[in-house]
Design an enzyme around this catalytic site. Structure first.
Site, PDB file in Angstrom:
ATOM      1  CG  LEU A  29      -6.478   0.651  -0.272  1.00  0.00           C
ATOM      2  CD1 LEU A  29      -7.888   0.320  -1.021  1.00  0.00           C
ATOM      3  CD2 LEU A  29      -6.235  -0.534   0.703  1.00  0.00           C
ATOM      4  CB  SER A  30      -2.823   4.968  -1.883  1.00  0.00           C
ATOM      5  OG  SER A  30      -1.837   5.525  -2.411  1.00  0.00           O
ATOM      6  CB  SER A  31      -0.826   7.862   1.959  1.00  0.00           C
ATOM      7  OG  SER A  31       0.907   6.964   2.740  1.00  0.00           O
TER       8      SER A  31
END
Length: 327
Positions: free
Chosen positions: A97-99
């Site tokens: 979902l996010s990095s």
């Protein structure tokens, strides 16, 4: 690293690891266009933005955590935070979902923006807050706005930024709509992938402003003429980002490439052309064009936005090779 180790020891390890990261980015030449970014990367502590992250291992992911009771695990976390690699920071049911993006790619993107003192910048995709901190270090807190749809992401970004001593404006909202109450902006930079250029970004840009965004496994750099006109070319580098949530985003079924030689199917530049012309050229047509034009690099492609039209092109926006982008 909490109470598990003396601050002097952890600070020393962080400083050493950060200096090593700066040397690696230096070696890549990312700052050649704007060496002032070196100071920002040397100063902003990336580990404060990734208190935990995930690394791929056989069968899934391993969580690295800065508060682990194991000193060796904490050291692996710290050293990993300063590797020149993207770090997965949020997973849900195995989906990323996010990095935190690869630092050398971030350096390439920030240098390409060509920021000047006094510029205002809108970042689409707050992520961990690290990129906003780099911008705030260079330009000042009041010049930087970052937006993300997920309130959990914006809240954690605020915490990380505060811990590192930076206070840009963090907004929870749909990045495709921009942040009109903070407009106009001199620069807009997206750290999430899209399939079209949101018109709100043009309307919120000053004439002559720049928009840098991931699209079709590349990075398009647009110069804005007015609220309805923008044009630019792709940078040389490949780029793979998590899609924007809530706005225009890449998608579609995987392309069937029967009849295309394996060498082309596995070539990053050919796959870039496929992504850019999805819906306009079938893979066999794209392959014929790719071979005919000498397997063009990304820099030969561009995008034009004019009113309600938006198209990609090879070499010339008015030339024979142009393809509408999905609306």
């Amino acid at each position: 690293m909490g109470g598990h180790a003396p601050d002097r020891e952890s600070d020393g390890l962080a400083a050493s690891a950060r200096a090593g990261l700066v040397r690696r980015i230096d070696a890549n030449g990312a700052w050649a266009a704007d060496p002032l970014w070196r100071e920002a990367f040397a100063a902003v502590p990336r580990h404060l933005f990734v208190p935990y992250y995930y690394v791929g291992v056989a069968g899934g992911y391993e969580r690295r955590w800065g508060e682990s009771p194991d000193p060796q695990a904490r050291e692996r976390w710290m050293r990993g935070a300063y590797e020149d690699t993207p770090l997965a920071t949020r997973l849900r049911d195995g989906e990323l979902l996010s990095s935190s993006s690869q630092p050398s790619l971030m350096a390439d993107m920030l240098a390409a923006l060509c920021v000047e003192a006094g510029n205002t910048v809108l970042e689409i995709g707050a992520g961990t807050g690290y990129n906003a901190a780099l911008l705030a270090h260079r330009l000042g807190d009041d010049k930087v706005t970052t937006v993300d749809l997920d309130p959990e992401i914006t809240e954690s970004a605020r915490r990380h930024l505060t811990a590192a001593g930076y206070h840009p404006v963090v907004v929870t909202g749909d990045g495709a709509r921009g942040v009109p109450e903070r407009a106009p902006f001199d620069r807009i930079i997206a750290t999430c992938a899209l399939s079209t250029v949101p018109r709100a970004w043009l309307a919120q840009s000053r004439p002559g402003g720049r928009i840098l965004m991931p699209l079709a496994t590349g990075l398009i750099l647009l110069t804005v003429s007015d609220a309805e006109q923008a044009e630019g070319r792709f940078l040389h580098t490949p780029a793979y980002f998590v899609p924007l949530r809530g706005g225009s985003r890449p998608g579609g079924e995987p392309l069937q490439m029967g009849g295309v030689p394996r060498r082309a199917r596995e070539d990053d530049l050919f796959r870039f052309l496929l992504a850019l012309t999805r819906g306009s050229l079938d893979p066999q047509e794209a392959h014929s064009l790719w071979e005919q034009e000498g397997r063009p690099q990304r820099e030969r492609y561009g995008i034009t936005v004019s009113g309600d039209r938006e198209w990609a092109w090879l070499d010339d926006p008015e030339g024979p090779y142009a393809w509408p982008l999905p609306s």
